[in-house]
Motif scaffolding. Structure first.
Motif, PDB file in Angstrom:
ATOM      1  N   ALA A 300       0.824  -1.221   0.000  1.00 27.28           N
ATOM      2  CA  ALA A 300       0.000   0.000   0.000  1.00 27.28           C
ATOM      3  C   ALA A 300       0.853   1.265   0.000  1.00 27.28           C
ATOM      4  CB  ALA A 300      -0.923   0.004   1.216  1.00 27.28           C
ATOM      5  N   LEU A 326      -4.919  -0.209   1.865  1.00 31.71           N
ATOM      6  CA  LEU A 326      -4.853   0.138   0.444  1.00 31.71           C
ATOM      7  C   LEU A 326      -5.545   1.476   0.173  1.00 31.71           C
ATOM      8  CD1 LEU A 326      -5.370  -3.369  -1.208  1.00 31.71           C
ATOM      9  CD2 LEU A 326      -3.247  -2.051  -1.029  1.00 31.71           C
TER      10      LEU A 326
ATOM     11  N   PRO B   4      -2.566  -1.743  -6.844  1.00 31.92           N
ATOM     12  CA  PRO B   4      -3.265  -0.648  -6.170  1.00 31.92           C
ATOM     13  C   PRO B   4      -2.611   0.672  -6.560  1.00 31.92           C
ATOM     14  CG  PRO B   4      -1.773  -1.741  -4.651  1.00 31.92           C
ATOM     15  CD  PRO B   4      -1.729  -2.518  -5.940  1.00 31.92           C
TER      16      PRO B   4
END
Lengths: 355, 355
Positions: A300, A326, B4
């Protein structure tokens, strides 16, 4: 130390003939692994071992730098100055460094660390905030210290912007600027692009360093890639001790540098023994892990201080820890914005707050 | 799965648009971490999780392949065929693979594995001995199996020789050839040179795979570097389970592939949960470590089967484990030459043997 004779001999060594310095941060970043509970006796044993094994720079401070010992960042077992004094007493060849984050450490802290015998101060800021390092870099130069500008969370900006921030630190008096992958979120190609951009902007004579974390399992490779791209000093910590999944392990890095043909002053086998016989004993049960939590931080791109709070919020609101992290990554949060964890958790839980 | 949104957006992703397959060997190489004591229930839980998380190939066998259960290599808790049958019962989408080392596994073993439902056989030889794979590769093709030629200890020969051996396996019917870093002794530049040489020799249509260990802390980066150099399938194991310091961890590799822009069929967050909630529970206390022993294996370029015997010889003759391993590396020993450990230990101890 020269590489042992192994493997195929028809492969070019990417660091052949290159002098690479090694900085060990077991006693600073590694302090995160032991909740800042290193004692002077630990410092003497570890710093003494690192120095004897030929490491070039040894960093000793609370995990969040001078003045970090606090309710917010966790209290140290012993005062920074006492730990620095302990290290000074055993180090014969290495330089002794302290970390300082403007806003946490003060110029007074720096003066005391100087009086206790540090040679180097590493002034750390978020990668977009080099301008808050000026006062401390100037102060350090006046004290006659060697200076490092430490650009944390370097994955959050592109190479050009990072080079601009590095330039600000250079102009403020930083002898070396560091690309710092605080969240362990970078892969080798990203490291290379950043180092190359900084190098192109500041010139080949500017000293550049790399501080790599292992949240994506790439700490050692990132340090090697940085060295190949022109970095002259790389950070590690013994057994990888440090925030998140920890740092590139210094002993592994030393072995890999040997295998890459680099010239270092490190005695790799001795360093491995310090890691195993001293650090692993002192830190039993506390060595960093590349597990779900630390991997998600790297994935992330989030600093490790978010993990514990996210875990609690995930449990409280019945949402996924991974999804919170995330989403925080998408929102590009930085240290100090931990309150956004709750906002995101509530949003993911679909809870309507009263007007 | 798509990456992501994190980090800087001005950095080119090295695997953008590339389809990369993922093979998991938790239930084969990972068996080394649990002394081959996986049971059918473990296989069902792990293989089921891997399959649901979108992994492409799942390998299930004794750590040393079909027929490995023996006094020499350690007895399995349950027969290979029973474990394969258990996996077959839960796998819906992935291919099911078995490892076979000629000399350990036989054609009869292969037929039984075929009858139990494997789709793929990976025929493994030392990197200079591709010619002993011919019978098994031919036999596998007759059974209609997909075939992999698995060149172990690939660090021990240069790129050109490795390409020659890969060619032998290709000509014998291998659908894919693998560069296998059994000793975790390679760094990314060495992987790239080998993959490029194999690719140049066999052409762009030949499928190439990479199996990376983590003894130099570079497993994930080696797999990424291999992918960037043209490999289309990479191995991992959950939590890195496997010989030495273990393999590239599949869940970390999946995250890193996402961050590199690769297209995979893997659901990274689900895979992380399988690693943490299933594998870490089953293998509590047995997850591989990058410690002195496994690091020295990578540094010396020695297969993990040498470690325990070296440790014993070091203690018995009062010499350094590290020095024995490095000398064995210089002598380029391979699996089966474990008796040389004693020779080296005696020599290092300066003991004169009677004539």
């Amino acid at each position: 130390m020269a590489s042992p004779v192994v493997g195929a001999d028809d492969v070019a060594a990417p660091l052949a003939g290159r002098d690479i310095l090694v900085c060990d941060t077991t006693l600073r970043d590694g302090a995160h692994s032991v909740a800042h509970q290193f004692r002077a006796a630990d410092v003497r044993a570890i710093a003494g071992g690192l120095d004897a094994a030929g490491v070039n720079v040894i960093e000793v401070t609370h995990g969040d730098g001078l003045g970090g010992s606090s309710f917010n960042y966790g209290f140290s077992a012993e005062d920074d100055i006492d730990l620095i004094t302990a290290a000074r007493g055993v180090i014969k060849n290495a330089k002794l460094a302290a970390l300082l984050l403007p806003g946490i450490g003060t110029l007074d802290d720096l003066k005391r660390a100087h009086d206790a015998g540090i040679d180097v101060v590493r002034v750390a800021t978020h990668c977009t905030e080099a301008d808050i390092s000026l006062e401390h870099l100037h102060g350090a130069k006046k004290l006659g210290l060697e200076t490092v500008g430490f650009l944390m969370m370097s994955h959050m900006v592109g190479p050009n912007r990072l080079a601009t921030e590095a330039e600000i630190m250079r102009d403020a008096g930083a002898d070396t600027v560091y690309v710092v992958d605080s969240a362990g979120a970078m892969l080798p190609h990203q490291v290379v692009e950043r180092v190359e951009a900084v190098r192109a902007r500041l010139g080949d004579d500017m000293l550049i360093g790399m501080h790599a974390h292992n949240n994506l399992g790439s700490g050692v490779a990132n340090a090697l890639a940085a060295a190949a791209a022109g970095v002259s000093i790389v950070d590690g910590s013994l057994h990888g001790l440090g925030a998140g999944a920890g740092n590139a392990a210094t002993e592994v890095l030393a072995a890999a540098l040997d295998r890459s043909g680099a010239r270092t002053s490190v005695h790799t086998l001795e360093l491995i023994d310090v890691a195993e016989d001293i650090v692993a004993e002192i830190c039993k049960g506390k060595l960093p892990k590349l597990d779900r939590g630390s991997l998600l931080l790297g994935y992330a791109g989030i600093y490790s201080s978010f993990l514990l709070h996210t875990r609690r919020a995930a449990a409280r609101y019945g949402v996924s820890e991974a999804e919170i992290l995330l989403e925080l990554g998408r929102r590009r949060v930085v240290g100090g914005q931990e309150d956004m964890i709750i906002d995101v958790a509530i949003e993911l839980a679909g809870i309507q707050l009263p007007d």
